[in-house]
Design a protein around this motif. Sequence first.
Motif, PDB file in Angstrom:
ATOM      1  N   SER A 177     -57.742  33.219-103.239  1.00  0.00           N
ATOM      2  CA  SER A 177     -58.525  33.449-104.582  1.00  0.00           C
ATOM      3  C   SER A 177     -58.007  31.968-105.141  1.00  0.00           C
ATOM      4  O   SER A 177     -56.811  31.700-104.948  1.00  0.00           O
ATOM      5  CB  SER A 177     -58.204  34.661-105.368  1.00  0.00           C
ATOM      6  OG  SER A 177     -58.813  35.823-104.784  1.00  0.00           O
ATOM      7  N   PRO A 178     -59.014  31.382-105.912  1.00  0.00           N
ATOM      8  CA  PRO A 178     -58.562  30.033-106.433  1.00  0.00           C
ATOM      9  C   PRO A 178     -57.454  30.292-107.516  1.00  0.00           C
ATOM     10  O   PRO A 178     -57.637  30.932-108.304  1.00  0.00           O
ATOM     11  CB  PRO A 178     -59.697  29.431-106.742  1.00  0.00           C
ATOM     12  CG  PRO A 178     -60.672  30.620-106.870  1.00  0.00           C
ATOM     13  CD  PRO A 178     -60.345  31.794-106.059  1.00  0.00           C
ATOM     14  N   LEU A 179     -56.777  29.060-107.631  1.00  0.00           N
ATOM     15  CA  LEU A 179     -55.896  28.998-108.685  1.00  0.00           C
ATOM     16  C   LEU A 179     -55.529  27.373-108.862  1.00  0.00           C
ATOM     17  O   LEU A 179     -54.904  26.855-107.836  1.00  0.00           O
ATOM     18  CB  LEU A 179     -54.701  29.886-108.889  1.00  0.00           C
ATOM     19  CG  LEU A 179     -53.820  30.052-110.069  1.00  0.00           C
ATOM     20  CD1 LEU A 179     -54.803  30.485-111.110  1.00  0.00           C
ATOM     21  CD2 LEU A 179     -52.519  30.814-109.830  1.00  0.00           C
ATOM     22  N   VAL A 180     -55.820  26.859-110.215  1.00  0.00           N
ATOM     23  CA  VAL A 180     -55.362  25.421-110.010  1.00  0.00           C
ATOM     24  C   VAL A 180     -54.491  25.198-111.255  1.00  0.00           C
ATOM     25  O   VAL A 180     -54.716  25.898-112.382  1.00  0.00           O
ATOM     26  CB  VAL A 180     -57.021  24.713-110.234  1.00  0.00           C
ATOM     27  CG1 VAL A 180     -56.510  23.206-110.449  1.00  0.00           C
ATOM     28  CG2 VAL A 180     -57.815  25.031-109.515  1.00  0.00           C
ATOM     29  N   VAL A 181     -53.530  24.225-111.220  1.00  0.00           N
ATOM     30  CA  VAL A 181     -52.697  24.001-112.267  1.00  0.00           C
ATOM     31  C   VAL A 181     -53.354  22.634-113.079  1.00  0.00           C
ATOM     32  O   VAL A 181     -53.760  21.786-112.337  1.00  0.00           O
ATOM     33  CB  VAL A 181     -51.273  23.622-111.792  1.00  0.00           C
ATOM     34  CG1 VAL A 181     -50.438  23.255-112.859  1.00  0.00           C
ATOM     35  CG2 VAL A 181     -50.700  24.655-110.996  1.00  0.00           C
ATOM     36  N   GLY A 182     -53.381  22.805-114.303  1.00  0.00           N
ATOM     37  CA  GLY A 182     -53.804  21.595-115.096  1.00  0.00           C
ATOM     38  C   GLY A 182     -52.679  20.914-115.631  1.00  0.00           C
ATOM     39  O   GLY A 182     -51.564  21.778-116.326  1.00  0.00           O
ATOM     40  N   ILE A 183     -52.426  19.760-115.554  1.00  0.00           N
ATOM     41  CA  ILE A 183     -51.377  19.094-116.365  1.00  0.00           C
ATOM     42  C   ILE A 183     -51.753  18.330-117.668  1.00  0.00           C
ATOM     43  O   ILE A 183     -52.417  17.557-117.714  1.00  0.00           O
ATOM     44  CB  ILE A 183     -50.718  17.820-115.299  1.00  0.00           C
ATOM     45  CG1 ILE A 183     -50.507  18.498-113.988  1.00  0.00           C
ATOM     46  CG2 ILE A 183     -49.489  17.272-115.878  1.00  0.00           C
ATOM     47  CD1 ILE A 183     -49.407  19.281-113.743  1.00  0.00           C
ATOM     48  N   GLY A 184     -50.947  18.765-118.662  1.00  0.00           N
ATOM     49  CA  GLY A 184     -51.425  18.240-120.112  1.00  0.00           C
ATOM     50  C   GLY A 184     -50.279  17.432-120.447  1.00  0.00           C
ATOM     51  O   GLY A 184     -49.082  17.093-119.955  1.00  0.00           O
ATOM     52  N   ASP A 185     -50.365  16.779-121.687  1.00  0.00           N
ATOM     53  CA  ASP A 185     -49.284  16.372-122.463  1.00  0.00           C
ATOM     54  C   ASP A 185     -48.396  17.285-123.275  1.00  0.00           C
ATOM     55  O   ASP A 185     -48.792  17.735-124.360  1.00  0.00           O
ATOM     56  CB  ASP A 185     -50.151  15.423-123.481  1.00  0.00           C
ATOM     57  CG  ASP A 185     -48.818  14.243-123.976  1.00  0.00           C
ATOM     58  OD1 ASP A 185     -47.752  14.281-123.198  1.00  0.00           O
ATOM     59  OD2 ASP A 185     -49.407  13.271-124.718  1.00  0.00           O
ATOM     60  N   GLY A 186     -47.305  17.678-122.735  1.00  0.00           N
ATOM     61  CA  GLY A 186     -46.539  18.669-123.550  1.00  0.00           C
ATOM     62  C   GLY A 186     -46.845  19.744-123.271  1.00  0.00           C
ATOM     63  O   GLY A 186     -46.865  20.956-124.086  1.00  0.00           O
ATOM     64  N   GLU A 187     -47.992  20.212-122.441  1.00  0.00           N
ATOM     65  CA  GLU A 187     -48.546  21.564-122.328  1.00  0.00           C
ATOM     66  C   GLU A 187     -49.168  21.607-120.876  1.00  0.00           C
ATOM     67  O   GLU A 187     -49.781  20.817-120.521  1.00  0.00           O
ATOM     68  CB  GLU A 187     -49.245  22.124-123.349  1.00  0.00           C
ATOM     69  CG  GLU A 187     -50.687  21.215-123.837  1.00  0.00           C
ATOM     70  CD  GLU A 187     -51.332  21.481-124.845  1.00  0.00           C
ATOM     71  OE1 GLU A 187     -50.539  21.718-125.956  1.00  0.00           O
ATOM     72  OE2 GLU A 187     -52.606  21.735-124.870  1.00  0.00           O
ATOM     73  N   ASN A 188     -49.140  22.740-120.293  1.00  0.00           N
ATOM     74  CA  ASN A 188     -49.710  23.066-118.968  1.00  0.00           C
ATOM     75  C   ASN A 188     -50.491  24.245-118.915  1.00  0.00           C
ATOM     76  O   ASN A 188     -50.571  25.030-119.578  1.00  0.00           O
ATOM     77  CB  ASN A 188     -48.567  22.978-117.752  1.00  0.00           C
ATOM     78  CG  ASN A 188     -47.840  21.386-117.701  1.00  0.00           C
ATOM     79  OD1 ASN A 188     -48.621  20.670-117.569  1.00  0.00           O
ATOM     80  ND2 ASN A 188     -46.489  21.687-117.709  1.00  0.00           N
ATOM     81  N   TYR A 189     -51.292  24.344-117.961  1.00  0.00           N
ATOM     82  CA  TYR A 189     -52.459  25.295-117.579  1.00  0.00           C
ATOM     83  C   TYR A 189     -52.566  25.680-116.329  1.00  0.00           C
ATOM     84  O   TYR A 189     -52.212  24.980-115.215  1.00  0.00           O
ATOM     85  CB  TYR A 189     -53.583  24.757-118.258  1.00  0.00           C
ATOM     86  CG  TYR A 189     -53.558  23.854-119.192  1.00  0.00           C
ATOM     87  CD1 TYR A 189     -53.611  24.086-120.634  1.00  0.00           C
ATOM     88  CD2 TYR A 189     -53.722  22.544-118.899  1.00  0.00           C
ATOM     89  CE1 TYR A 189     -53.427  23.208-121.696  1.00  0.00           C
ATOM     90  CE2 TYR A 189     -53.441  21.396-120.038  1.00  0.00           C
ATOM     91  CZ  TYR A 189     -53.315  21.895-121.404  1.00  0.00           C
ATOM     92  OH  TYR A 189     -53.577  21.056-122.303  1.00  0.00           O
ATOM     93  N   LEU A 190     -53.028  27.115-116.321  1.00  0.00           N
ATOM     94  CA  LEU A 190     -53.484  27.482-115.003  1.00  0.00           C
ATOM     95  C   LEU A 190     -54.857  27.994-115.276  1.00  0.00           C
ATOM     96  O   LEU A 190     -55.089  28.497-116.147  1.00  0.00           O
ATOM     97  CB  LEU A 190     -52.540  28.686-114.334  1.00  0.00           C
ATOM     98  CG  LEU A 190     -51.306  28.404-113.717  1.00  0.00           C
ATOM     99  CD1 LEU A 190     -50.487  29.529-113.802  1.00  0.00           C
ATOM    100  CD2 LEU A 190     -51.593  27.901-112.560  1.00  0.00           C
TER     101      LEU A 190
END
Length: 610
Positions: A177-190
């Motif tokens: 099942s899909p899961l992608v990491v997002g890279i932010g500036d001083g914060e990160n996401y899934l």
Amino acid sequence: MCGIFGSAARRDVADLIVRGLRHLEYRGYDSAGVAVVDGGDLKVVRREGRIDRLAEAVVSTGLHGSTGIGHTRWATHGESTERNAHPHRDGSGNLAVIHNGIIENHEVLRERLVGRGHAFSSETDSEVLPHLIEEHLKDQDLLGAVCSTVPELIGTFAFVVIDRTRPGVLVGARRDSPLVVGIGDGENYLASDVAALLEVTRDVVYLENGEVVELTPDSVRVIGPDGRERPAVAERVEWDAEATAKGGYRHFMAKEIDEQPAAVAKTLKRHVDAADERFLVPGLAPIADFLRSVQRVTIVACGTSWHAGLVGKFLIEERAGVPVEVDYASEFRYRDPILADRHLVVAISQSGETLDTLAAVRDARARGAKLLSIVNVQGSSLTRESDAVLLTDAGPEIGVASTKAFTTQLLVLQLLSLGLARLRDRRSVEETRAAVDGLRRVRAKMEECLEARDEVARAAERYARASDFLFLGRGVNYPIALEGALKLKEISYVHAEGYPAGEMKHGPIALIDRSLPVVVIATPGRVYEKAISNMQEVKARGGRILAVAAADDAAVAKLAETVLPVPVVDDSLSPLINVLPLQLLSYWIADLRGCDIDKPRNLAKSVTVE
Ligand code: G6P
């Protein structure tokens, strides 16, 4: 199916998560929930129904926290009640987990956990996850506990956990099942997909099957199934946030129908501008030698993508002279398909995440086939498991009923058939150039066709109350009849059947009476006269004919109650045009019937369970 969004940040993320979930609502809309770690507290809000209800509850309960997860559910195990909504908690009350997929051994795990004193509060398979992680947390940190949990699971999953005692940390894992990491500036996401991340970042890390990830606001650690850490290298996504907005339209589907001419032109440009003087598109280069002597082709896909595959069969057999079978992915994977030596499997998928399609191609590859994929979502599982990839440039497709993904798939299948024909010396460069010039003219023809949208809207008023429809097409437009029927079923809940027109006399003709609208595709081409004869047969039995035909076709005008006019193009290109009035017809009928066009009941856009 089920959408996941999470963030580790230094600001309040509750609203961010709700916004992320709105982009994922197409994956399921039975219930939704958010959990945040706030100071030393874990707060959870869940609601049955749509994200709007959850959003209100998040505001009214004053949910705040800088570490959080959210989920939108498409129910599999357990009804769509608040009790079954995610996030689910463990016994200690420290953990909250969201899950997409199916834990197939959940009953065994549950029994074992109950035996150890764990109490369950929902009917879901997902609830075993927080309890299992809780067990493993006794002697490990959160990342270690998730790494130990994953091998115990049978089935498919993407899940994310947060822990009240570890603010600032999210741990996620995925298998099929899909899961992608997002890279932010001083914060990160899934998130379950890239489109949900575009508001906050275009830099993403795609997780591979079996990987576990730990996020903090400043770090991303990815651990492989072998327990080794690998560098989390971000890739830049081509799409931008604007593409995920409605842009003044009432529905995404209407916007996406209108976007088709540009999307088709963009797809053509992507491949053809980069092609060499022999018209070998770069996407085919990695398997060019194989394609030169390919013996057979099997196309696997689901839903609308399967219809594109049927058009592909027609084009590839005619142009490249290779026998083609088209299989439902869900059938292929449970047969014993015979794969020839030098067998090419072509997978077609908008999302690149449809579980049945992924399972089918894995099976085919294990049997020695080469895999070429036609996919819309860059970086999706299918693109990463293929020997060659031809991307469609539809951009994010949000409406659950596929439109622009379909027409861009048709365009790519045109290029694939021409490319194969070139590689196998079945067409000269000049012939191919002429065909590509024809493809360049398609955009203008599609635009011209969509100008008749009001005419289609008026036609829809005439037929909106009918309870059954028959769609007939022949040759390369037989799949378009199937697609017209599917669109109507999906979004307006009207029963519709698509049939090859020549088969009508073997059964469906018995259905024809004065109340049955029969949509006949009757554009000029190889089987035009046959389609006219079929219309005569319908008319003779009192059926009401809606014809997709040239505006000035006098023969059609005599037989049809209504003409849905289309510009005339070469027969092989006609599916790209003829599907447009059928998309519009279903759109307007659904609208007149008051249906939820972008989120039809029971459906999800990306079907990541069996
Ligand atoms: C679901 C969607 C359809 C889609 C099918 C295949 O059923 O509702 O619109 O055609 O899945 O999806 P895929 O992403 O593989 O093209």
